[in-house]
Design an enzyme around this catalytic site. Structure first.
Site, PDB file in Angstrom:
ATOM      1  N   LYS A 185     -13.164   3.740  -4.632  1.00 42.03           N
ATOM      2  CA  LYS A 185     -13.701   3.763  -2.700  1.00 42.03           C
ATOM      3  C   LYS A 185     -14.959   5.447  -3.156  1.00 42.03           C
ATOM      4  O   LYS A 185     -14.825   6.247  -3.568  1.00 42.03           O
ATOM      5  CB  LYS A 185     -12.386   5.005  -2.347  1.00 42.03           C
ATOM      6  CG  LYS A 185     -12.657   4.603  -0.505  1.00 42.03           C
ATOM      7  CD  LYS A 185     -10.971   4.449   0.149  1.00 42.03           C
ATOM      8  CE  LYS A 185     -11.935   4.650   1.646  1.00 42.03           C
ATOM      9  NZ  LYS A 185     -10.370   5.437   2.293  1.00 42.03           N
TER      10      LYS A 185
ATOM     11  N   CYS B 186     -11.826   0.263   3.009  1.00 45.99           N
ATOM     12  CA  CYS B 186     -11.437   0.828   4.883  1.00 45.99           C
ATOM     13  C   CYS B 186     -12.634   1.643   4.680  1.00 45.99           C
ATOM     14  O   CYS B 186     -14.427   0.671   5.746  1.00 45.99           O
ATOM     15  CB  CYS B 186     -10.293   2.007   4.453  1.00 45.99           C
ATOM     16  SG  CYS B 186      -9.356   1.653   5.744  1.00 45.99           S
TER      17      CYS B 186
ATOM     18  N   GLU C  57      -5.369  -1.906   0.355  1.00 51.56           N
ATOM     19  CA  GLU C  57      -5.241  -0.111  -0.071  1.00 51.56           C
ATOM     20  C   GLU C  57      -4.184   0.226  -0.078  1.00 51.56           C
ATOM     21  O   GLU C  57      -3.443   0.147   0.471  1.00 51.56           O
ATOM     22  CB  GLU C  57      -6.535   0.745   1.031  1.00 51.56           C
ATOM     23  CG  GLU C  57      -6.942   1.706   0.136  1.00 51.56           C
ATOM     24  CD  GLU C  57      -7.309   2.527   1.843  1.00 51.56           C
ATOM     25  OE1 GLU C  57      -8.268   3.184   0.771  1.00 51.56           O
ATOM     26  OE2 GLU C  57      -7.351   1.976   2.804  1.00 51.56           O
TER      27      GLU C  57
END
Length: 260
Positions: free
Chosen positions: A112, A146, A43
């Site tokens: 995200k 994540c 990331e």
């Protein structure tokens, strides 16, 4: 279909995209030389969590990052699940995963969905609003980032949309690394899919990151696990295992979504 996957578990130079690009090319070459079909980056590999400078260092439309990854894919004949980068737009900055195939074509952008308030993402980044589904080598896959793995309903949606492999890219802190492994194993078992998760190592001014990148099969078995140092974590995966496991325990046939 058997594929060899490489996870580039690297440290990230804080707020320095050019140095990080140099490092990434070295690791993509390592993965190619090692016979990997696909290499995965962590990331925010261009910038790290240098959030206060995002307006200055984010990539306009992710154009530079996309061009860079496309060139590497073509040069080394390898698919790249290009971690995520800080993508700048008129609205703001998003944390966006890029995927390029071995021909150098961009096949996915995913921003995200779930912003992590403990690391102040909500103050500096915009949330995404689309799924993570893409296709590589005629196989439906997905990419998540994540904190997304703490939301099983979002992970499950990718599988219901057809994903047999879910890639996860992360900057997961060492303080919660047990959660990382437990959550990823659970997501693999409950969704009967491969989970391929690349986490960074090293530290930034506020955090220490835990590595322990993982390649997990649809039965929940760990095929390969990284340490807490820079390394290329590899394993071969057989995509036929997904259907074998789903036939053995047919959870998708036994679901009762009218009750949930």
């Amino acid at each position: 279909m058997i594929q060899k996957i490489g996870l580039a578990q690297i440290d990230i130079v804080f707020g320095n995209p050019e140095k990080n690009k140099q490092k990434v090319e070295e690791w993509v070459k390592k993965a190619s030389d090692d016979g990997c079909n696909t290499v995965v980056l962590p990331e925010l590999w261009t910038t790290g969590y240098d959030l206060t400078r995002m307006d200055e260092i984010a990539d306009e439309g992710a154009k530079d990052s996309t061009s860079f990854l496309s060139a590497l894919s073509k040069k080394y004949s390898i698919h790249i699940v290009g971690g995520s980068v800080a993508q700048k737009s008129q609205e703001g900055v998003s944390n966006t995963l890029l995927v390029t195939n071995s021909k150098g074509e961009l096949v996915k952008k995913y921003s995200k969905l779930h912003l992590f308030k403990l690391m102040d993402e909500h103050h500096y980044l915009l949330p995404g609003h689309e799924d993570g589904i893409f296709t590589l080598q005629d196989t439906e896959m997905a990419g998540l980032i994540c904190y997304d793995i703490r939301f099983p309903e979002w992970f499950r949606k990718q599988v219901l949309l057809g994903a047999k492999v879910v890639f996860v890219v992360a900057e997961w802190p060492v303080a919660r690394i047990d959660h990382w492994q437990t959550l990823l194993k659970a997501r693999a078992i409950e969704n009967q899919c491969f989970v391929i998760a690349c986490n960074r190592v090293g530290s930034d001014p506020k955090n220490e990151f835990g590595g322990c990148s993982l390649i997990i099969d649809p039965w929940g078995e760990i095929l390969s696990k990284g340490s807490q140092a820079e390394e290329l974590v590899t394993a071969e995966i057989n995509l036929q295992e997904v259907e074998k496991v789903r036939k053995k325990i047919p959870i998708f046939q036994d679901r009762r979504p009218d009750f949930y």
